[in-house]
Write a protein that holds these residues in place. Sequence first.
Motif, PDB file in Angstrom:
ATOM      1  N   GLU A  42      -3.738  -7.446  -6.896  1.00  0.00           N
ATOM      2  CA  GLU A  42      -4.040  -6.022  -6.755  1.00  0.00           C
ATOM      3  C   GLU A  42      -4.559  -5.728  -5.341  1.00  0.00           C
ATOM      4  O   GLU A  42      -4.141  -4.751  -4.706  1.00  0.00           O
ATOM      5  CB  GLU A  42      -5.069  -5.616  -7.803  1.00  0.00           C
ATOM      6  N   ARG A  46      -2.801  -3.288  -2.329  1.00  0.00           N
ATOM      7  CA  ARG A  46      -3.558  -2.198  -1.701  1.00  0.00           C
ATOM      8  C   ARG A  46      -3.799  -2.457  -0.215  1.00  0.00           C
ATOM      9  O   ARG A  46      -3.747  -1.526   0.590  1.00  0.00           O
ATOM     10  CB  ARG A  46      -4.869  -1.988  -2.452  1.00  0.00           C
ATOM     11  N   THR A  51       0.420   1.483  -3.690  1.00  0.00           N
ATOM     12  CA  THR A  51      -0.324   2.133  -4.767  1.00  0.00           C
ATOM     13  C   THR A  51      -0.096   1.372  -6.060  1.00  0.00           C
ATOM     14  O   THR A  51       1.043   1.255  -6.533  1.00  0.00           O
ATOM     15  CB  THR A  51       0.139   3.590  -4.952  1.00  0.00           C
TER      16      THR A  51
END
Length: 334
Positions: A42, A46, A51
Amino acid sequence: MTSRQPGEHKDPLAAAASPLPAELRPHAGPIAILPEPTAAIESAVRDAGGTVAPLGDDTKAVVWLSGPSATLRGVLAEHPGVEWVQLPLAGVESHAGLFSDYADKTYPLWTSAKGAYSEPVAEHALALTLGMLRQLPDKARSASWQVPRQGLSLYGMRVAIVGAGGIAVELIRLLEPFETHITIVRRSPGDVPGADRTVTSDRLAEVLAESDVVVLAAATTDESRKMIGAEELAAMKPTAVLVNIARGALIDSDALLASLDSGHLWGVGLDVTDPEPLPDGHPLWNHPRCVVTSHSADTDEQVEPLLAARVRHNVAALLGGGDFIGIVDPGARY
Protein backbone atom coordinates in the motif's frame (compact mmCIF):
# COMPACT_ATOMS: atom_id res chain seq x y z
CA MET A 1 29.98 1.93 -6.06
CA THR A 2 26.78 2.57 -4.12
CA SER A 3 26.94 1.24 -0.56
CA ARG A 4 24.32 -1.18 0.70
CA GLN A 5 22.86 -1.98 4.04
CA PRO A 6 23.48 -5.53 5.34
CA GLY A 7 21.31 -7.96 3.39
CA GLU A 8 19.94 -5.27 1.07
CA HIS A 9 19.06 -6.38 -2.47
CA LYS A 10 18.37 -4.37 -5.60
CA ASP A 11 16.22 -4.98 -8.66
CA PRO A 12 18.68 -5.27 -11.55
CA LEU A 13 16.00 -4.59 -14.17
CA ALA A 14 14.86 -1.25 -12.75
CA ALA A 15 17.28 0.80 -14.80
CA ALA A 16 16.71 -1.04 -18.08
CA ALA A 17 12.96 -0.62 -18.63
CA SER A 18 11.74 0.75 -21.97
CA PRO A 19 8.42 2.60 -22.39
CA LEU A 20 5.53 0.82 -24.03
CA PRO A 21 4.04 2.34 -27.19
CA ALA A 22 1.30 4.78 -26.24
CA GLU A 23 -1.46 2.63 -27.72
CA LEU A 24 -0.51 -0.32 -25.47
CA ARG A 25 -0.28 1.57 -22.20
CA PRO A 26 -3.00 1.01 -19.61
CA HIS A 27 -4.90 4.05 -18.41
CA ALA A 28 -4.37 5.39 -14.92
CA GLY A 29 -7.04 5.03 -12.26
CA PRO A 30 -7.77 3.51 -8.85
CA ILE A 31 -5.62 0.52 -7.88
CA ALA A 32 -6.99 -2.41 -5.88
CA ILE A 33 -4.60 -4.54 -3.82
CA LEU A 34 -6.04 -8.04 -3.55
CA PRO A 35 -7.03 -10.14 -1.78
CA GLU A 36 -5.92 -7.89 1.09
CA PRO A 37 -3.49 -4.97 1.04
CA THR A 38 -0.28 -5.11 3.05
CA ALA A 39 1.32 -2.05 4.57
CA ALA A 40 4.44 -2.35 2.37
CA ILE A 41 2.54 -2.65 -0.92
CA GLU A 42 0.00 0.00 0.00
CA SER A 43 2.85 2.39 0.81
CA ALA A 44 4.58 1.51 -2.46
CA VAL A 45 1.48 2.42 -4.49
CA ARG A 46 0.97 5.69 -2.65
CA ASP A 47 4.66 6.62 -2.73
CA ALA A 48 4.51 6.38 -6.52
CA GLY A 49 1.48 8.67 -6.65
CA GLY A 50 -1.15 5.98 -7.09
CA THR A 51 -4.57 5.79 -5.46
CA VAL A 52 -5.38 2.67 -3.44
CA ALA A 53 -9.10 1.91 -3.43
CA PRO A 54 -11.38 -1.09 -2.92
CA LEU A 55 -12.24 -3.10 -6.01
CA GLY A 56 -15.02 -1.36 -7.89
CA ASP A 57 -16.42 -0.41 -11.28
CA ASP A 58 -13.76 2.28 -11.73
CA THR A 59 -10.77 0.07 -10.82
CA LYS A 60 -8.08 0.31 -13.51
CA ALA A 61 -5.35 -1.82 -11.96
CA VAL A 62 -5.00 -4.80 -9.63
CA VAL A 63 -1.96 -5.74 -7.56
CA TRP A 64 -2.56 -9.43 -6.96
CA LEU A 65 -0.66 -10.66 -3.91
CA SER A 66 -1.91 -14.22 -3.53
CA GLY A 67 -4.74 -16.59 -4.22
CA PRO A 68 -5.90 -19.10 -6.82
CA SER A 69 -5.84 -18.21 -10.49
CA ALA A 70 -9.57 -19.04 -10.64
CA THR A 71 -10.28 -16.27 -8.12
CA LEU A 72 -8.32 -13.75 -10.17
CA ARG A 73 -10.20 -14.91 -13.26
CA GLY A 74 -13.45 -14.08 -11.51
CA VAL A 75 -12.20 -10.64 -10.49
CA LEU A 76 -11.31 -9.78 -14.08
CA ALA A 77 -14.56 -11.18 -15.46
CA GLU A 78 -16.58 -9.02 -13.09
CA HIS A 79 -14.42 -5.93 -13.66
CA PRO A 80 -13.59 -5.73 -17.36
CA GLY A 81 -12.27 -2.19 -16.93
CA VAL A 82 -9.07 -3.47 -15.29
CA GLU A 83 -6.20 -2.65 -17.66
CA TRP A 84 -3.14 -3.71 -15.66
CA VAL A 85 -2.46 -6.65 -13.33
CA GLN A 86 0.71 -6.93 -11.25
CA LEU A 87 1.52 -10.48 -10.13
CA PRO A 88 3.73 -11.19 -7.09
CA LEU A 89 5.95 -14.03 -8.30
CA ALA A 90 8.67 -14.37 -10.91
CA GLY A 91 7.15 -17.60 -12.24
CA VAL A 92 3.62 -17.31 -13.60
CA GLU A 93 2.88 -20.88 -14.72
CA SER A 94 0.03 -21.16 -12.20
CA HIS A 95 -1.89 -18.64 -14.33
CA ALA A 96 -1.30 -20.41 -17.65
CA GLY A 97 -4.99 -21.18 -18.19
CA LEU A 98 -5.98 -17.60 -17.42
CA PHE A 99 -3.37 -16.23 -19.81
CA SER A 100 -4.91 -18.28 -22.62
CA ASP A 101 -8.11 -16.25 -22.28
CA TYR A 102 -6.18 -13.00 -22.77
CA ALA A 103 -3.53 -14.04 -25.28
CA ASP A 104 -5.01 -11.91 -28.08
CA LYS A 105 -6.19 -8.97 -25.97
CA THR A 106 -4.47 -5.65 -25.33
CA TYR A 107 -5.75 -5.43 -21.76
CA PRO A 108 -5.01 -6.19 -19.11
CA LEU A 109 -1.29 -5.60 -19.33
CA TRP A 110 0.33 -8.33 -17.23
CA THR A 111 3.48 -7.77 -15.20
CA SER A 112 5.20 -10.15 -12.83
CA ALA A 113 8.10 -9.98 -10.41
CA LYS A 114 10.45 -11.69 -12.88
CA GLY A 115 13.93 -10.36 -12.39
CA ALA A 116 13.10 -8.63 -9.10
CA TYR A 117 14.46 -11.46 -6.97
CA SER A 118 17.55 -12.09 -9.11
CA GLU A 119 20.12 -11.10 -6.50
CA PRO A 120 19.04 -13.36 -3.61
CA VAL A 121 18.28 -16.29 -5.92
CA ALA A 122 21.59 -16.04 -7.78
CA GLU A 123 23.38 -15.81 -4.43
CA HIS A 124 21.63 -19.03 -3.37
CA ALA A 125 22.55 -20.72 -6.65
CA LEU A 126 26.21 -19.90 -6.04
CA ALA A 127 25.96 -21.19 -2.47
CA LEU A 128 24.46 -24.48 -3.67
CA THR A 129 27.10 -24.80 -6.38
CA LEU A 130 29.99 -24.32 -3.96
CA GLY A 131 28.35 -26.51 -1.32
CA MET A 132 27.86 -29.41 -3.70
CA LEU A 133 31.32 -29.13 -5.25
CA ARG A 134 32.83 -29.25 -1.77
CA GLN A 135 30.38 -32.00 -0.68
CA LEU A 136 29.26 -29.97 2.32
CA PRO A 137 25.88 -31.75 2.77
CA ASP A 138 27.53 -35.16 3.07
CA LYS A 139 30.22 -33.77 5.38
CA ALA A 140 27.59 -32.05 7.55
CA ARG A 141 25.69 -35.34 7.95
CA SER A 142 28.83 -37.28 8.85
CA ALA A 143 29.28 -38.39 12.46
CA SER A 144 32.90 -39.50 12.03
CA TRP A 145 36.08 -38.21 10.39
CA GLN A 146 35.90 -38.63 6.60
CA VAL A 147 38.75 -40.20 4.65
CA PRO A 148 39.76 -39.55 1.92
CA ARG A 149 39.30 -35.79 1.75
CA GLN A 150 37.15 -34.89 -1.27
CA GLY A 151 36.01 -31.70 -2.95
CA LEU A 152 36.14 -29.92 -6.28
CA SER A 153 37.07 -26.31 -7.03
CA LEU A 154 34.84 -23.97 -9.01
CA TYR A 155 37.79 -22.04 -10.44
CA GLY A 156 38.04 -22.37 -14.22
CA MET A 157 35.08 -24.74 -14.52
CA ARG A 158 32.65 -24.86 -17.42
CA VAL A 159 29.29 -23.58 -16.17
CA ALA A 160 26.03 -23.86 -18.10
CA ILE A 161 23.12 -21.64 -17.10
CA VAL A 162 19.79 -22.64 -18.60
CA GLY A 163 17.78 -19.44 -18.89
CA ALA A 164 18.74 -15.90 -19.78
CA GLY A 165 16.75 -13.76 -17.35
CA GLY A 166 17.78 -11.64 -14.41
CA ILE A 167 18.95 -14.58 -12.31
CA ALA A 168 21.32 -15.72 -15.06
CA VAL A 169 22.70 -12.21 -15.52
CA GLU A 170 23.31 -11.79 -11.78
CA LEU A 171 24.86 -15.24 -11.46
CA ILE A 172 27.28 -14.41 -14.28
CA ARG A 173 28.37 -11.37 -12.26
CA LEU A 174 28.84 -13.43 -9.09
CA LEU A 175 30.92 -16.02 -10.97
CA GLU A 176 33.43 -13.48 -12.27
CA PRO A 177 36.07 -14.05 -9.54
CA PHE A 178 36.13 -17.78 -10.34
CA GLU A 179 37.13 -17.23 -13.99
CA THR A 180 34.62 -19.83 -15.17
CA HIS A 181 33.68 -20.49 -18.79
CA ILE A 182 29.97 -19.70 -19.02
CA THR A 183 27.48 -20.95 -21.60
CA ILE A 184 23.91 -19.64 -21.61
CA VAL A 185 21.19 -21.91 -22.99
CA ARG A 186 18.06 -20.02 -23.98
CA ARG A 187 14.95 -20.40 -26.10
CA SER A 188 15.70 -17.65 -28.60
CA PRO A 189 18.99 -16.48 -30.14
CA GLY A 190 20.80 -13.50 -28.65
CA ASP A 191 23.96 -12.92 -26.68
CA VAL A 192 23.96 -12.39 -22.92
CA PRO A 193 26.60 -9.96 -21.60
CA GLY A 194 29.31 -11.68 -19.61
CA ALA A 195 28.71 -15.15 -21.03
CA ASP A 196 31.40 -16.76 -23.16
CA ARG A 197 28.75 -18.00 -25.54
CA THR A 198 24.99 -18.25 -25.90
CA VAL A 199 23.23 -21.16 -27.62
CA THR A 200 19.61 -22.09 -28.23
CA SER A 201 17.77 -24.86 -26.40
CA ASP A 202 18.13 -27.35 -29.22
CA ARG A 203 21.83 -27.64 -28.25
CA LEU A 204 21.12 -28.47 -24.60
CA ALA A 205 22.42 -32.04 -24.80
CA GLU A 206 25.69 -30.84 -26.31
CA VAL A 207 26.18 -28.28 -23.53
CA LEU A 208 25.27 -30.75 -20.77
CA ALA A 209 27.93 -33.19 -21.96
CA GLU A 210 30.75 -30.66 -21.61
CA SER A 211 29.67 -28.78 -18.46
CA ASP A 212 31.04 -29.19 -14.95
CA VAL A 213 28.16 -27.23 -13.38
CA VAL A 214 24.61 -26.86 -14.71
CA VAL A 215 22.30 -24.27 -13.16
CA LEU A 216 18.61 -24.25 -14.09
CA ALA A 217 17.18 -20.72 -14.11
CA ALA A 218 14.49 -21.06 -16.78
CA ALA A 219 10.74 -20.50 -16.76
CA THR A 220 8.43 -23.51 -16.73
CA THR A 221 6.50 -23.87 -19.97
CA ASP A 222 5.00 -26.84 -21.80
CA GLU A 223 8.29 -27.12 -23.70
CA SER A 224 10.62 -26.86 -20.69
CA ARG A 225 8.75 -29.23 -18.37
CA LYS A 226 11.06 -32.15 -17.47
CA MET A 227 13.75 -30.75 -19.75
CA ILE A 228 16.22 -32.67 -17.57
CA GLY A 229 15.23 -36.32 -17.81
CA ALA A 230 17.02 -39.66 -17.93
CA GLU A 231 18.64 -38.97 -21.30
CA GLU A 232 19.88 -35.52 -20.31
CA LEU A 233 21.21 -36.75 -16.96
CA ALA A 234 23.09 -39.57 -18.67
CA ALA A 235 24.69 -37.02 -21.00
CA MET A 236 26.19 -35.10 -18.07
CA LYS A 237 29.65 -35.79 -16.69
CA PRO A 238 29.75 -38.21 -13.73
CA THR A 239 31.54 -35.42 -11.82
CA ALA A 240 29.02 -32.71 -12.77
CA VAL A 241 26.97 -30.69 -10.30
CA LEU A 242 23.32 -29.88 -11.05
CA VAL A 243 21.56 -26.94 -9.34
CA ASN A 244 17.89 -26.01 -9.71
CA ILE A 245 16.71 -22.65 -8.34
CA ALA A 246 13.91 -22.15 -10.89
CA ARG A 247 11.00 -24.61 -10.80
CA GLY A 248 10.90 -28.25 -9.76
CA ALA A 249 9.04 -29.28 -12.91
CA LEU A 250 12.18 -28.68 -15.00
CA ILE A 251 13.61 -31.97 -13.69
CA ASP A 252 12.17 -35.48 -13.87
CA SER A 253 12.53 -36.33 -10.17
CA ASP A 254 12.33 -40.11 -10.67
CA ALA A 255 15.05 -39.99 -13.31
CA LEU A 256 17.19 -37.79 -11.06
CA LEU A 257 16.91 -40.18 -8.13
CA ALA A 258 17.77 -43.14 -10.37
CA SER A 259 20.81 -41.29 -11.68
CA LEU A 260 22.05 -40.46 -8.18
CA ASP A 261 21.45 -44.02 -6.98
CA SER A 262 23.55 -45.32 -9.86
CA GLY A 263 26.49 -43.20 -8.71
CA HIS A 264 26.16 -40.66 -11.51
CA LEU A 265 26.68 -36.92 -10.80
CA TRP A 266 28.93 -35.44 -8.14
CA GLY A 267 26.08 -33.59 -6.44
CA VAL A 268 22.66 -31.99 -6.84
CA GLY A 269 21.38 -28.86 -5.14
CA LEU A 270 17.61 -28.38 -5.26
CA ASP A 271 15.86 -25.31 -3.95
CA VAL A 272 12.72 -26.41 -5.80
CA THR A 273 11.28 -29.89 -6.29
CA ASP A 274 8.58 -31.83 -8.09
CA PRO A 275 6.36 -32.44 -6.22
CA GLU A 276 6.59 -29.39 -4.00
CA PRO A 277 6.72 -29.49 -1.09
CA LEU A 278 8.81 -32.65 -1.26
CA PRO A 279 7.03 -35.26 0.90
CA ASP A 280 8.54 -36.27 4.22
CA GLY A 281 10.62 -39.40 3.83
CA HIS A 282 11.33 -38.87 0.12
CA PRO A 283 14.71 -40.43 -0.75
CA LEU A 284 16.10 -37.11 -2.02
CA TRP A 285 15.99 -35.66 1.50
CA ASN A 286 18.76 -37.89 2.80
CA HIS A 287 20.65 -38.79 -0.35
CA PRO A 288 24.38 -38.28 0.38
CA ARG A 289 24.92 -36.31 -2.84
CA CYS A 290 21.80 -34.14 -2.72
CA VAL A 291 20.61 -31.21 -0.66
CA VAL A 292 17.08 -29.75 -0.68
CA THR A 293 16.71 -26.19 0.64
CA SER A 294 12.90 -25.99 0.70
CA HIS A 295 12.39 -23.09 -1.74
CA SER A 296 14.29 -20.65 0.42
CA ALA A 297 16.43 -18.91 -2.23
CA ASP A 298 14.29 -15.83 -1.70
CA THR A 299 12.80 -15.62 1.77
CA ASP A 300 9.73 -13.58 2.70
CA GLU A 301 11.96 -10.97 4.32
CA GLN A 302 13.97 -10.64 1.11
CA VAL A 303 10.96 -10.68 -1.22
CA GLU A 304 8.79 -8.03 0.47
CA PRO A 305 11.00 -4.98 -0.17
CA LEU A 306 11.84 -6.16 -3.68
CA LEU A 307 8.20 -6.66 -4.60
CA ALA A 308 7.34 -3.28 -3.08
CA ALA A 309 10.05 -1.66 -5.20
CA ARG A 310 8.70 -3.39 -8.33
CA VAL A 311 5.16 -2.23 -7.55
CA ARG A 312 6.39 1.31 -6.87
CA HIS A 313 8.19 1.43 -10.21
CA ASN A 314 5.27 0.02 -12.19
CA VAL A 315 2.73 2.35 -10.57
CA ALA A 316 4.98 5.24 -11.58
CA ALA A 317 5.03 3.75 -15.09
CA LEU A 318 1.23 3.62 -15.08
CA LEU A 319 1.04 7.28 -14.16
CA GLY A 320 3.98 8.39 -16.29
CA GLY A 321 6.06 7.11 -19.17
CA GLY A 322 4.86 3.52 -19.43
CA ASP A 323 8.24 1.93 -18.65
CA PHE A 324 6.82 -1.17 -16.97
CA ILE A 325 9.20 -3.88 -15.74
CA GLY A 326 8.47 -7.60 -15.86
CA ILE A 327 5.95 -7.58 -18.71
CA VAL A 328 4.44 -11.03 -19.29
CA ASP A 329 3.43 -12.26 -22.74
CA PRO A 330 0.19 -14.14 -22.03
CA GLY A 331 0.57 -16.05 -25.30
CA ALA A 332 4.01 -17.35 -24.35
CA ARG A 333 3.01 -17.63 -20.67
CA TYR A 334 6.16 -16.03 -19.30
